[in-house]
Design a protein around this motif. Structure first.
Motif, PDB file in Angstrom:
ATOM      1  N   LEU A 242      57.468 -28.172  -2.818  1.00  0.00           N
ATOM      2  CA  LEU A 242      57.269 -27.938  -3.929  1.00  0.00           C
ATOM      3  C   LEU A 242      55.622 -28.306  -4.484  1.00  0.00           C
ATOM      4  O   LEU A 242      55.547 -28.145  -4.925  1.00  0.00           O
ATOM      5  CB  LEU A 242      57.815 -28.118  -5.052  1.00  0.00           C
ATOM      6  N   ALA A 243      55.215 -29.399  -3.482  1.00  0.00           N
ATOM      7  CA  ALA A 243      54.086 -30.084  -3.802  1.00  0.00           C
ATOM      8  C   ALA A 243      52.510 -29.081  -4.635  1.00  0.00           C
ATOM      9  O   ALA A 243      52.153 -29.485  -5.163  1.00  0.00           O
ATOM     10  CB  ALA A 243      53.489 -30.719  -2.703  1.00  0.00           C
ATOM     11  N   GLY A 244      52.257 -27.968  -3.795  1.00  0.00           N
ATOM     12  CA  GLY A 244      51.450 -27.277  -4.000  1.00  0.00           C
ATOM     13  C   GLY A 244      52.068 -25.924  -5.135  1.00  0.00           C
ATOM     14  O   GLY A 244      51.166 -25.194  -5.869  1.00  0.00           O
ATOM     15  N   LYS A 245      53.101 -25.784  -5.234  1.00  0.00           N
ATOM     16  CA  LYS A 245      53.599 -25.119  -5.719  1.00  0.00           C
ATOM     17  C   LYS A 245      54.213 -24.975  -7.193  1.00  0.00           C
ATOM     18  O   LYS A 245      53.479 -24.252  -9.140  1.00  0.00           O
ATOM     19  CB  LYS A 245      55.198 -24.610  -5.792  1.00  0.00           C
ATOM     20  N   VAL A 246      54.560 -26.298  -7.498  1.00  0.00           N
ATOM     21  CA  VAL A 246      54.099 -26.434  -9.430  1.00  0.00           C
ATOM     22  C   VAL A 246      53.528 -27.678  -9.777  1.00  0.00           C
ATOM     23  O   VAL A 246      52.334 -28.409  -8.796  1.00  0.00           O
ATOM     24  CB  VAL A 246      55.366 -27.927  -9.491  1.00  0.00           C
ATOM     25  N   TRP A 247      52.438 -27.102 -10.977  1.00  0.00           N
ATOM     26  CA  TRP A 247      51.718 -27.332 -11.357  1.00  0.00           C
ATOM     27  C   TRP A 247      51.206 -29.446 -10.976  1.00  0.00           C
ATOM     28  O   TRP A 247      50.311 -29.576 -11.194  1.00  0.00           O
ATOM     29  CB  TRP A 247      50.567 -26.705 -13.042  1.00  0.00           C
ATOM     30  N   GLN A 248      52.226 -29.693 -12.667  1.00  0.00           N
ATOM     31  CA  GLN A 248      52.634 -30.742 -12.757  1.00  0.00           C
ATOM     32  C   GLN A 248      53.701 -31.530 -12.797  1.00  0.00           C
ATOM     33  O   GLN A 248      54.622 -30.954 -13.669  1.00  0.00           O
ATOM     34  CB  GLN A 248      51.305 -31.278 -14.012  1.00  0.00           C
ATOM     35  N   TYR A 249      54.248 -32.766 -11.656  1.00  0.00           N
ATOM     36  CA  TYR A 249      55.027 -33.334 -11.653  1.00  0.00           C
ATOM     37  C   TYR A 249      55.238 -35.139 -11.537  1.00  0.00           C
ATOM     38  O   TYR A 249      54.049 -35.663 -11.312  1.00  0.00           O
ATOM     39  CB  TYR A 249      56.122 -32.950 -11.060  1.00  0.00           C
ATOM     40  N   ASN A 278      54.679 -25.980 -15.331  1.00  0.00           N
ATOM     41  CA  ASN A 278      53.660 -24.983 -14.191  1.00  0.00           C
ATOM     42  C   ASN A 278      52.546 -24.586 -16.159  1.00  0.00           C
ATOM     43  O   ASN A 278      53.093 -24.452 -17.180  1.00  0.00           O
ATOM     44  CB  ASN A 278      54.666 -23.394 -14.592  1.00  0.00           C
ATOM     45  N   THR A 279      52.139 -24.489 -16.025  1.00  0.00           N
ATOM     46  CA  THR A 279      50.954 -23.674 -17.169  1.00  0.00           C
ATOM     47  C   THR A 279      49.090 -22.878 -16.348  1.00  0.00           C
ATOM     48  O   THR A 279      49.283 -23.213 -14.937  1.00  0.00           O
ATOM     49  CB  THR A 279      50.171 -25.156 -18.071  1.00  0.00           C
ATOM     50  N   THR A 280      48.931 -22.895 -16.421  1.00  0.00           N
ATOM     51  CA  THR A 280      47.273 -22.117 -16.080  1.00  0.00           C
ATOM     52  C   THR A 280      46.434 -23.379 -16.992  1.00  0.00           C
ATOM     53  O   THR A 280      45.854 -23.380 -16.238  1.00  0.00           O
ATOM     54  CB  THR A 280      47.533 -21.089 -16.360  1.00  0.00           C
ATOM     55  N   ASP A 281      46.140 -23.332 -17.890  1.00  0.00           N
ATOM     56  CA  ASP A 281      45.073 -23.749 -18.739  1.00  0.00           C
ATOM     57  C   ASP A 281      46.305 -25.144 -19.334  1.00  0.00           C
ATOM     58  O   ASP A 281      45.361 -25.832 -20.407  1.00  0.00           O
ATOM     59  CB  ASP A 281      44.821 -23.136 -19.849  1.00  0.00           C
ATOM     60  N   ALA A 282      46.895 -26.096 -19.588  1.00  0.00           N
ATOM     61  CA  ALA A 282      47.967 -26.882 -19.778  1.00  0.00           C
ATOM     62  C   ALA A 282      47.728 -26.894 -21.826  1.00  0.00           C
ATOM     63  O   ALA A 282      48.443 -27.829 -22.275  1.00  0.00           O
ATOM     64  CB  ALA A 282      47.274 -28.171 -19.711  1.00  0.00           C
ATOM     65  N   MET A 283      47.165 -25.655 -22.116  1.00  0.00           N
ATOM     66  CA  MET A 283      48.017 -25.750 -23.749  1.00  0.00           C
ATOM     67  C   MET A 283      48.686 -25.372 -23.835  1.00  0.00           C
ATOM     68  O   MET A 283      49.510 -25.994 -25.139  1.00  0.00           O
ATOM     69  CB  MET A 283      46.617 -24.317 -23.766  1.00  0.00           C
ATOM     70  N   SER A 284      49.937 -24.444 -22.881  1.00  0.00           N
ATOM     71  CA  SER A 284      51.491 -24.467 -22.597  1.00  0.00           C
ATOM     72  C   SER A 284      51.991 -24.476 -21.871  1.00  0.00           C
ATOM     73  O   SER A 284      50.792 -24.206 -21.122  1.00  0.00           O
ATOM     74  CB  SER A 284      51.386 -22.924 -23.169  1.00  0.00           C
ATOM     75  N   ALA A 285      53.189 -24.996 -21.360  1.00  0.00           N
ATOM     76  CA  ALA A 285      53.683 -25.190 -20.250  1.00  0.00           C
ATOM     77  C   ALA A 285      55.294 -24.823 -20.102  1.00  0.00           C
ATOM     78  O   ALA A 285      55.520 -24.991 -21.194  1.00  0.00           O
ATOM     79  CB  ALA A 285      53.860 -26.260 -20.062  1.00  0.00           C
ATOM     80  N   THR A 286      55.596 -24.193 -19.128  1.00  0.00           N
ATOM     81  CA  THR A 286      57.282 -23.675 -19.122  1.00  0.00           C
ATOM     82  C   THR A 286      57.820 -25.082 -18.011  1.00  0.00           C
ATOM     83  O   THR A 286      57.180 -26.099 -16.849  1.00  0.00           O
ATOM     84  CB  THR A 286      57.263 -22.820 -18.291  1.00  0.00           C
ATOM     85  N   PRO A 320      54.315 -25.640 -25.964  1.00  0.00           N
ATOM     86  CA  PRO A 320      55.264 -26.687 -27.380  1.00  0.00           C
ATOM     87  C   PRO A 320      56.779 -26.094 -27.063  1.00  0.00           C
ATOM     88  O   PRO A 320      56.994 -25.658 -26.589  1.00  0.00           O
ATOM     89  CB  PRO A 320      54.530 -26.274 -28.881  1.00  0.00           C
ATOM     90  N   CYS A 321      57.565 -27.249 -27.932  1.00  0.00           N
ATOM     91  CA  CYS A 321      57.373 -28.315 -28.477  1.00  0.00           C
ATOM     92  C   CYS A 321      56.504 -29.980 -28.427  1.00  0.00           C
ATOM     93  O   CYS A 321      55.926 -30.402 -28.964  1.00  0.00           O
ATOM     94  CB  CYS A 321      57.913 -28.510 -29.930  1.00  0.00           C
TER      95      CYS A 321
END
Ligand code: XMP
Length: 327
Positions: A242-249, A278-286, A320-321
């Motif tokens: 998952l290291a290169g797959k998940v954006w931030q952990y 996961n996100t592309t721009d860090a403005m929203s994330a799932t 968000p939130c």
């Protein structure tokens, strides 16, 4: 001085050949700009400053002085990696500053998130300026500014904070060899320069480091629990592919305790919260859907190996939130 802009027709650097061409061109430009003079660089070990360091080492070798400030809020193994890669392998002129006690003493008892950020930022400039004043004949300051930094500051989204705040006497001329590159291009150039994958592929890491993952007033014990649990998380994510797959952990250790049981005895210890988004721009994330077996492995290892922890929680909240970080 005219600041450089990315040419509108510039081809995206998306492979080793284009990266090499960029490196060759920049090295010639850097030698031309710098000549026999000296350059100073704050080397955090993040992608941008590492690529700038590697490029400058190729161009001017020991005319570059790198300063790595360990503020005590770095992840496990990071200062050691900076020393190994740059001092041992690339023969860089590297000054390592152990400022751990200075930062943690200044932060003791400070619970407000923005005050913590300000203290970390101001202390960083203070330490860096002290080191810079010890050196003679510096003419340039290297910076890991990248093109999105310029775009975001122009759009008023983010103050472009690189080098901001250095005192008057230390306003050197800037050297910004990755200024016109996007992040993926910086990584491509880093790979072509031979930096280790673990350094080039690094997930985003906030300037205030683990400090914002130790909510409230930072204590050394809780910070250690953040650092150790983060190291376990990174190890297990890498093992699970998952290291290169998940954006931030990362992990967070909040400032509260709950009851548990260990070896038949009552415990009263912290929980570790895991965050993986996961996100592309860090403005929203799932939120990443982690396999249950991985969760169980993480719970087992963290509760067995991290001192002062008796519970592991998973944060299911999108942005968000919630924000990605906790402060
Ligand atoms: P938030 O928590 O705002 O985070 O959803 C969005 C992204 O920005 C990073 N972040 C920071 N980076 N200094 C930084 O350099 C900071 O103070 C900071 N705060 C958040 C965060 O890690 C995430 O990638």
């Amino acid at each position: 001085m005219v600041l450089e802009s990315r040419p509108e027709n510039m081809q995206r650097i998306n492979g080793p050949a284009l990266a090499q061409a960029y490196i060759d061109e920049r090295i010639a430009m850097l030698r031309e700009q710098i000549g026999e003079k000296k350059v100073l660089l704050a080397l955090s070990g993040g992608v941008d400053s590492s690529v700038v360091a590697a490029m400058l080492i190729r161009a001017i070798g020991r005319q570059l002085t790198c300063v790595h400030v360990n503020h005590g809020l770095l992840r496990k193994g990071e200062p050691e990696q900076v020393i190994r890669v740059f001092r041992d392998e690339m023969d860089a002129n590297l000054i390592y500053v152990d400022a751990v006690d200075r930062f943690l003493d200044k932060l003791a008892g400070v619970a407000d998130p923005e005050t913590k950020r300000k203290i970390i930022g101001a202390e960083f400039i203070e330490v860096f300026a002290e080191e810079a004043r010890k050196l003679d004949g510096i003419s340039f300051l290297g910076q890991g500014t990248i093109w999105p930094d310029i775009l975001e500051s122009e759009a008023g989204i983010k103050a472009h904070h690189n080098a901001g705040g250095l005192p008057e006497d230390l306003r050197f001329e800037l050297v910004e060899p990755v200024r016109i590159l996007f992040k993926d291009e910086v990584r491509e150039v880093g790979r072509a320069l031979g930096l280790p994958a673990g350094m080039v592929e690094r997930q985003p890491f906030p300037g205030p480091g683990l400090g914002v993952r130790c909510p409230g007033a930072i204590t050394r014990e809780r910070l250690e629990a953040v650092r150790e649990s983060d190291a376990i998380l990174r190890e297990e994510f890498a093992a699970a592919g998952l290291a290169g797959k998940v954006w931030q952990y990362f992990t967070v250790v909040p400032d509260f305790k709950s009851t548990g049981i260990r070896d038949g005895k009552r415990t009263f210890e912290w929980p570790v919260i895991i965050r993986a988004v996961n996100t592309t721009d860090a403005m929203s994330a799932t939120v990443e859907e982690l396999p249950f077996a991985l969760m169980q492995k993480l719970v087992g290892r963290i509760t067995a190996e991290v001192r002062g922890v008796n519970r592991v929680l998973y944060d299911f909240t999108p942005k968000p939130c919630a924000t990605i970080e906790y402060e």
